[in-house]
Write a protein that holds these residues in place. Structure first.
Motif, PDB file in Angstrom:
ATOM      1  N   UNK A  22       0.784  -1.431   0.033  1.00  0.00           N
ATOM      2  CA  UNK A  22      -0.005   0.278  -0.049  1.00  0.00           C
ATOM      3  C   UNK A  22       0.871   1.119   0.035  1.00  0.00           C
ATOM      4  N   UNK A  23       1.869   1.239   0.665  1.00  0.00           N
ATOM      5  CA  UNK A  23       2.754   2.343   0.730  1.00  0.00           C
ATOM      6  C   UNK A  23       3.589   2.618  -0.517  1.00  0.00           C
ATOM      7  N   UNK A  24       3.667   1.536  -1.255  1.00  0.00           N
ATOM      8  CA  UNK A  24       4.254   1.636  -2.646  1.00  0.00           C
ATOM      9  C   UNK A  24       3.017   2.318  -3.530  1.00  0.00           C
ATOM     10  N   UNK A  69       1.340  10.057   4.849  1.00  0.00           N
ATOM     11  CA  UNK A  69       0.243   9.132   4.550  1.00  0.00           C
ATOM     12  C   UNK A  69       0.981   7.912   5.265  1.00  0.00           C
ATOM     13  N   UNK A  70       2.097   7.465   4.800  1.00  0.00           N
ATOM     14  CA  UNK A  70       2.774   6.303   5.010  1.00  0.00           C
ATOM     15  C   UNK A  70       3.273   6.214   6.493  1.00  0.00           C
ATOM     16  N   UNK A  71       4.102   7.398   7.085  1.00  0.00           N
ATOM     17  CA  UNK A  71       4.826   7.117   8.294  1.00  0.00           C
ATOM     18  C   UNK A  71       3.674   7.337   9.709  1.00  0.00           C
ATOM     19  N   UNK A  79      11.609   0.975   6.969  1.00  0.00           N
ATOM     20  CA  UNK A  79      10.528   1.666   6.460  1.00  0.00           C
ATOM     21  C   UNK A  79      11.218   2.892   5.539  1.00  0.00           C
ATOM     22  N   UNK A  80      12.072   3.521   6.540  1.00  0.00           N
ATOM     23  CA  UNK A  80      12.421   4.924   5.972  1.00  0.00           C
ATOM     24  C   UNK A  80      13.434   4.589   4.796  1.00  0.00           C
ATOM     25  N   UNK A 135      12.835   5.996   0.851  1.00  0.00           N
ATOM     26  CA  UNK A 135      13.792   6.864   0.218  1.00  0.00           C
ATOM     27  C   UNK A 135      14.311   5.953  -1.033  1.00  0.00           C
ATOM     28  N   UNK A 136      14.566   4.718  -0.744  1.00  0.00           N
ATOM     29  CA  UNK A 136      15.231   3.862  -2.027  1.00  0.00           C
ATOM     30  C   UNK A 136      14.093   3.941  -3.059  1.00  0.00           C
ATOM     31  N   UNK A 137      12.673   3.610  -2.582  1.00  0.00           N
ATOM     32  CA  UNK A 137      11.591   3.615  -3.837  1.00  0.00           C
ATOM     33  C   UNK A 137      11.630   4.864  -4.520  1.00  0.00           C
ATOM     34  N   UNK A 138      11.425   6.091  -3.737  1.00  0.00           N
ATOM     35  CA  UNK A 138      11.345   7.360  -4.078  1.00  0.00           C
ATOM     36  C   UNK A 138      12.455   7.660  -5.434  1.00  0.00           C
ATOM     37  N   UNK A 139      13.550   7.304  -4.957  1.00  0.00           N
ATOM     38  CA  UNK A 139      14.832   7.394  -6.018  1.00  0.00           C
ATOM     39  C   UNK A 139      14.657   6.584  -7.260  1.00  0.00           C
TER      40      UNK A 139
END
Lengths: 753, 299
Positions: A89-91, A131-133, A188-189, A193-197
C-alpha cells in the motif's frame, strides 16, 4: 462582469501539500487498518496472554497454551503479512502522490498547475511520507506504550523472576517486540527513500512497480554474495566454521535486507550508533538525488520505461551482478584463501563448468527480461549481444577482483593504532582455549603482520595440529575488525609466548575477570531515574565437577568457600609457565563450576573454570573438601587401535575399532547384538587421530570402571563408552592385545604426546 | 505578450519544433494551425510550462514560464484529453482549481454551469464527450487567467456543443482582456474565431499573419479575355495561380483587389469579376510554394 482583482494570495507549498494529502486519504485509511495488525494487535494479544499467565491459577491451561501459541507463532505471521501489505500500500501511495511521473494522463493536469517544481516535489514527498509514516509511527508508539504498560503491571517483575514456562514466553515476546522496534522504523525509512529514488528514474507504471521490488532482491543478493566471496577468498576473513552470512559491515546500509541481517544478526545498532548518522546521510542523498532527477527529467518522456539515459543499463547490471555473485561464489571458492572450504563443501564438488553454464544461462534470462521490460530494442541484436557480454564480463571481473585483490586489500589491512581501542585474541589449541583480555597493540600487530606476509595456509594434512586464531581490533567508534587464521607449528608456539609475555593464563578472560564471588546489581529509582550500584555476596555456594555424578545421575554438589577456591585458581593460573601450557596442550583440563545463590531473589548464577593437573593449590583445596578431579586419568592400561580403511569393509579378527562396529552392520550384530545404528556408539567411535601418513587411530583406555575412547585432535574429552557396549570394547581390547597393533602403556603418563 | 524566439524542442530522435519564432500580442485570438503531429500541442505545452524547450527562449510578459509559479497562475491550459478528470465531479474540479488559481470566480463558474445545465455531483466519466469539454472549458474560463490555451477545442463535437462552447469563449474574451490561443487542424474554426493565425509545418512556422491582412492581400478574379493569358502578361502583380476554364480565366494573385484589377484591365477583358477566397483557398495557393499540402487541414 469585471475581472477579479489579482491581489489574492497565490497558492503555495501548503495548498499543494494539503491537496495531495487529501487525495491520499483513502489509501492512508487502508494503511492505518493494516498497521493495526502489526504492533497494536500483537501487543494486545501479548498483554492478554500475560494477564492470563500471571493469574495462572485461575486460568484455563488449554486456553493459556492456545494464547501462547497465538502470540509466538500465529501473531508473527499476521504481523509479517500486515507489514507486507503495508509495504504494498505504501508503494501505491508513492505512485499516487507522484502520479505524473508514470501516468501520462496526469502530466498536463499536474504540471500545468501554478506551483514550482520544488513545491510540487516536496509537497508530494511530504504528503506521501505523512500518509505512510503517521500510521506506521502510531503503530510503533502503540507498541512502545503497551510494552511499558506490561512492564509496569503490578507483580510483573516477580512473575518474570519465577522463570516458569509462561513467564519466559511473555518476557520473550516483550524482548522481541522491543528489539525489533527500531528496525521497524528504520527499514521503512530506507524502503521509502530507495523507492522514491527508483521511481524518479522510471516513466512507466510497470517499471515503477517492478523495479523497487526487484532492486530489494538484487541489491542485497549482490552485496551478500560478493561479501561471501570476500570472506571465502580473502586471507584472514574466512571463517573455518563457515561464512558469516549477512555480516557485511557498513555497506549494509545500502539495502534494508542487509541492514537487518547485519545489525539484528551481528553487530547491533546500539553498539554502533554512528551507523545511523551514515544512514541518514545516505537517505538524504537519495532524497536530494530524487529531487534533481525529477527537476531535470523531461515530462515528454513519461510513458517510457526509463527517463534517464543509462538507467536501464544500470538496473540491468545490478540484476546480472546479483546472479553473477551467486554463481561466482562457487566458481572462485576453490581459490579459497586458507585452503579450506566452506560449510557448503558439497557444492564445490560440482564441476565448475556447470556453475559457469548456469551462470551464463540465468544471466541471459535476467538480461533479456530486463531489456524487454526496460524498453530495450532487441532488434539491434549485435549491440545487444555486445552489451550482454560486456555486462556479464564486467560483473564477473568485479567478483574476481574481490578475490584477486584479497578483498580489495582487506587481507592485509590492520587498523591504525589511533583508531583502535582494544585488541583481543582468541584461539584454541588442544584442550587450551584462550580468550585474552586487552593485549598490547604493537605486539599483536607485529605478529599479525608476520602472518600476513608469510600467509601460512591451513594444512591439508589432517594429522597436522592447528589452531583457529581470531584477532579482534575494537575501534574507538565501536567497530570490530576481525581476522581469523588457521596456524600450525611455530606460529602456535609464538602465540603462547605472546600470551605469556603479557600476563599469561591469569590475564585471560578464562581467569582474569572474576575476582571473587560478589556481583554488581544496579537499582533504579523509578521516580528520579537514578541508578545505584549494589554489591551482593552470595548466601550460599556449591561446586560441581565434571563427570562427577551421584547414583541418580545428578551432579554432586560440594560445599566449600567460593572466594578461597577462586583465589587458589587465580594463584595457580598466575604460576602457570609457558612450557607447562604449551607442552601440555593436549592434556585435558577438567571443568569446575562454582554456583552462587544470591540473596533475596532466589537467583542463581555460576562461573566455570578449567582446572589443569598442575593447579596444585586448587587440587589440594578441593581434596580437603572431598572433591576429586582427574579421576578418569588413573588408567591402568591403554592401547591404540588402528582403524582400517574403508571402514565399512573390515576383516574380523584383525584390528577392529568401535568405528568399524558403528558403520558395519554385520560387525555390529556380532559385537553388540543389534544391527541398528546407534548414535551414542557412533559418536564415541568418531573420536580419532591420524598419523603423519594419514592412518587413523583411536586411543582406547581401560580405567577402573569403564572403557574410554578419546580424540586428541579436536579438543574433545575422553568419552566413556556406554555400558551396553562394554563387551564390544572388551572384544576390541582383547583383539588388540594379541595382534601386532601398536600398544602403548600410557597409564603413568600425564600427557599423551 | 508572448514572445517565442528560436525555440527548439527535440527529444529522442524527433525534432518537434525547429527554431520557431513567434510573437502573440495581448488580447489577441491566435489560431495555431497544423496537421497532426505538426508540433501544435508541443508548443502549447511549452507555453504553459509543462515542457521545457531544448533551446531558445519562451517568455510571457518578459518572464520565463517554465518552473515559474507566478507566470503559470496567469495561464490556463485546456487539454484535448479529459480522462484525467474522470473520477472528479464538477464540484471537486471547482474546489481543485479555486485552490490553485487566485482569480478563480465561483460566481462565474456557478453561472456557466447553470446555463449549460451540467450536473455537479456526477463524476465526469458519466458525461458525454461534449459535456466533458464544456466542463473543462467552464473551469478554464472561471479561472480568469490572462492567457487561455486550448488544444483542439472543438474536436469531435457536434454543432450544438460547438455553439455552446463558442459562446462561452466569446463571452469570456469580450469580458476580460484575454489572450486565447487555439490549436486546430480546422481552418473554418480558426477563421471564425481568430484574428491572427500561424501554421506549423515540419517544426517551423511557415505562416504567421493577421487574417484580415491575408484576406485583403490575395485576390481572385474571373475574367473573359479574347486570348489565352499567362503570368507573363501580368508582370505588375504576383501571380499565384492562373487557370482557364472554357472562356473564363481565373487569376489568383497577391497585391490587393485594386492592384490586381488594374493589371487585368490592361488586357482589356470582355468581362471581369473579383471573388472572395476562403481561408483554405488562400492557404492552398499560399502554401503550395513552400511545399505544404493544405489538404491536411480540414474546412
Amino acid at each position: 462582469m469585471t475581472a477579479q482583482s489579482s491581489t489574492t494570495k497565490r497558492p503555495g507549498f501548503l495548498t499543494y501539500f494539503l491537496y495531495r494529502l487529501g487525495k491520499l486519504k483513502f489509501l492512508t485509511a487502508i494503511l492505518v487498518l493494516l498497521e493495526f495488525f502489526t504492533y497494536p494487535f500483537y501487543m494486545i494479544m501479548l498483554d492478554r496472554y500475560t494477564a492470563m499467565a500471571m493469574d495462572a491459577e485461575h486460568a484455563d491451561e488449554n486456553m493459556l497454551e492456545t494464547m501462547r501459541v497465538l502470540v509466538h507463532s500465529f501473531n508473527w505471521y499476521i504481523f509479517a503479512a500486515a507489514v507486507l501489505g503495508a509495504a504494498i500500500v505504501s508503494l501505491i501511495i508513492m505512485l499516487s502522490a507522484f502520479r505524473y511521473l508514470h501516468f501520462k494522463k496526469y502530466v498536463n493536469m499536474d504540471l500545468s498547475l501554478p506551483v514550482t517544481h520544488r513545491q510540487r516535489f516536496f509537497g508530494d514527498m511530504l504528503a506521501s511520507f505523512t500518509s505512510i509514516f503517521v500510521p506506521h509511527l502510531l503503530s510503533a508508539l502503540t507498541g512502545l506504550a503497551m510494552i511499558a504498560k506490561i512492564r509496569s503491571i503490578d507483580g510483573y517483575e516477580q512473575f518474570i523472576n519465577d522463570s516458569n514456562y509462561h513467564s519466559s514466553s511473555s518476557e520473550l515476546g516483550l524482548y522481541v517486540a522491543e528489539h525489533i522496534l527500531p528496525y521497524f522504523i528504520i527499514v521503512y525509512l530506507m524502503l521509502y527513500f530507495m523507492t522514491l529514488f527508483i521511481i524518479s528514474t522510471t516513466g512507466k507504471r510497470v517499471t515503477a512497480i517492478m523495479l523497487p521490488i526487484v532492486m530489494q532482491i538484487a541489491i542485497p543478493m549482490a552485496i551478500l554474495f560478493i561479501n561471501v566471496i570476500a570472506q571465502s577468498t580473502t586471507y584472514g576473513t574466512e571463517s573455518l566454521y563457515g561464512v558469516r552470512f549477512g555480516d557485511v559491515g557498513p555497506v549494509a546500509i545500502l539495502s534494508p535486507v542487509t541492514f537487518m541481517l547485519q545489525y539484528m544478526g551481528y553487530s547491533g545498532i546500539e553498539n554502533q550508533p554512528w551507523v545511523l548518522i551514515v544512514l541518514a546521510v545516505y537517505l538524504a542523498a537519495l532524497c536530494i538525488g530524487s529531487y534533481f532527477i525529477q527537476k531535470h527529467r523531461r515530462a515528454e518522456r513519461t510513458g517510457e520505461a526509463f527517463v534517464l539515459r543509462y538507467a536501464r543499463h544500470t538496473y540491468t547490471a545490478i540484476c546480472v551482478l546479483a546472479v553473477t555473485s551467486y554463481f561466482w561464489w562457487a566458481i572462485l571458492c576453490p581459490l579459497a584463501a586458507q585452503g579450506t572450504y566452506l560449510f557448503m563443501k558439497s557444492g564445490y564438488e560440482t564441476p565448475v563448468i556447470f556453475h559457469i553454464s548456469a551462470w551464463l544461462f540465468l544471466s541471459l534470462v535476467v538480461f533479456v527480461v530486463a531489456e524487454l521490460v526496460g524498453g530495450g530494442k532487441l532488434k539491434k541484436l549485435p549491440f545487444t549481444v555486445i552489451r550482454f557480454v560486456a555486462t556479464t564480463a564486467g560483473c564477473a571481473a568485479l567478483c574476481t577482483a574481490v578475490s584477486l585483490t584479497d578483498g580489495f586489500g582487506a587481507g592485509s589491512y590492520i587498523p591504525p593504532a589511533d583508531e583502535v581501542k582494544n585488541v583481543y585474541v582468541h584461539f584454541n589449541y588442544g584442550y587450551d582455549y584462550f580468550n585474552t583480555n586487552d593485549l598490547p597493540y604493537d605486539e599483536i600487530t607485529e605478529f599479525h603482520k608476520k602472518i600476513i606476509s608469510e600467509r601460512p595456509l591451513k594444512s591439508n594434512n589432517i594429522s597436522d595440529k592447528y589452531t583457529d586464531l581470531m584477532i579482534q581490533y575494537i575501534g574507538e567508534n565501536g567497530t570490530v575488525c576481525s581476522r581469523r587464521y588457521a596456524l600450525t607449528g611455530e606460529y602456535i608456539r609464538e602465540l603462547y609466548e605472546l600470551i605469556f609475555r603479557n600476563g599469561g593464563l591469569a590475564s585471560t578472560n578464562n581467569y582474569g575477570t572474576v575476582p571473587n564471588s560478589s556481583r554488581s546489581v544496579w537499582e533504579v529509582d523509578v521516580k528520579t531515574g537514578k541508578q545505584t550500584e549494589i554489591i551482593e555476596y552470595p548466601t550460599d555456594t556449591y561446586v560441581n565437577v565434571q563427570n562427577d555424578f551421584d547414583e541418580n545421575g545428578g551432579m554432586i554438589k560440594y560445599r566449600l568457600p567460593a572466594d578461597d577456591l577462586i583465589a587458589a585458581i587465580r594463584a595457580d593460573a598466575s604460576d602457570v609457565t609457558f612450557e607447562q601450557m604449551y607442552l601440555s596442550a593436549y592434556a585435558a583440563p577438567e571443568d569446575i563450576i562454582i554456583n552462587y545463590i544470591y540473596p533475596g531473589k532466589n537467583d542463581e548464577s555460576f562461573n566455570s573454570y578449567k582446572i589443569y593437573p598442575f593447579f596444585k593449590r586448587t587440587l589440594t583445596l578441593l581434596e580437603n573438601y572431598g572433591v576429586k578431579m582427574f579421576r578418569t586419568q588413573q588408567y591402568h592400561d591403554a592401547f591404540i587401535i588402528k582403524v582400517t580403511e574403508p571402514r565399512w569393509r573390515v576383516e574380523v579378527g584383525n584390528s577392529i575399532s568401535i568405528s568399524d562396529i558403528a558403520y558395519n552392520s554385520e560387525l555390529r550384530r556380532i559385537a553388540v547384538g543389534s544391527a541398528e545404528y546407534d548414535s551414542a556408539l557412533a559418536m564415541s567411535a568418531e573420536r580419532s587421530f591420524y598419523s603423519e601418513s594419514g592412518e587413523r587411530y583411536i586411543l582406547m583406555l581401560v580405567s577402573e570402571n569403564a572403557y574410554i575412547t578419546g580424540d586428541t585432535t579436536s579438543g574433545y574429552k575422553y568419552l566413556t563408552i556406554p555400558e551396553q557396549y562394554t563387551e564390544a570394547a572388551a572384544m576390541i581390547y582383547n583383539n588388540a592385545q594379541t595382534d601386532e597393533t601398536a600398544h602403548e602403556n600410557l597409564a603413568a603418563s600425564g600427557s599423551i604426546f | 505578450m508572448i514572445e517565442i524566439k528560436d525555440c527548439v524542442m527535440a527529444y529522442n530522435d524527433t525534432v518537434a519544433l525547429d527554431g520557431i519564432s513567434l510573437t502573440i500580442p495581448d488580447g489577441c485570438s491566435y489560431g495555431l494551425l497544423g496537421a497532426n503531429a505538426a508540433g501544435k500541442s508541443t508548443l502549447m505545452k511549452i507555453l504553459c510550462g509543462i515542457y521545457k524547450q531544448t533551446s531558445g527562449s519562451v517568455k510571457i510578459d518578459g518572464m520565463d514560464v517554465y518552473d515559474n509559479a507566478e507566470m503559470k497562475s496567469k495561464i490556463f491550459f485546456i487539454d484535448d484529453e479529459t480522462i484525467q478528470f474522470s473520477s472528479m465531479t464538477l464540484k471537486e474540479m471547482k474546489k481543485y482549481y479555486s485552490a490553485f488559481y487566485p482569480d478563480f470566480s465561483s460566481e462565474l463558474f456557478d453561472r456557466l454551469v447553470a446555463t449549460v445545465g451540467l450536473p455537479t455531483d456526477r463524476k465526469l466519466h458519466t458525461f458525454s464527450k461534449g459535456m466533458k469539454r464544456q466542463a473543462v472549458m467552464i473551469c478554464g474560463v472561471s479561472c480568469r487567467t490572462r492567457y487561455l490555451l486550448i488544444d483542439e477545442a472543438f474536436d469531435g463535437l457536434d454543432q450544438t456543443m460547438r455553439s455552446i462552447i463558442k459562446k462561452i469563449l466569446i463571452d469570456a474574451m469580450l469580458d476580460n482582456e484575454l489572450t486565447v490561443i487555439f490549436s486546430s487542424h480546422n481552418l473554418g474554426e480558426i477563421d471564425e474565431f481568430c484574428d491572427r493565425a500561424g501554421l506549423l509545418y515540419n517544426g517551423k512556422v511557415v505562416f504567421d499573419r493577421e487574417l484580415d491582412d491575408v484576406e485583403s492581400d490575395i485576390v481572385k478574379i474571373r475574367a473573359a479575355f479574347d486570348r489565352d493569358i499567362t503570368a507573363d502578361d501580368l508582370p505588375d502583380i504576383e501571380i499565384l495561380h492562373i487557370e482557364k476554364s472554357g472562356s473564363l480565366t481565373e487569376i489568383i494573385a497577391k497585391g490587393g483587389t485594386a492592384k490586381v484589377r488594374t493589371a487585368a484591365e490592361k488586357l482589356s477583358p470582355k468581362f471581369m469579376d473579383d471573388i472572395r477566397l476562403s481561408l483554405k483557398e488562400i492557404f492552398i495557393y499560399e502554401m503550395e510554394g513552400v511545399g505544404y499540402d493544405s489538404s491536411k487541414l480540414d474546412d
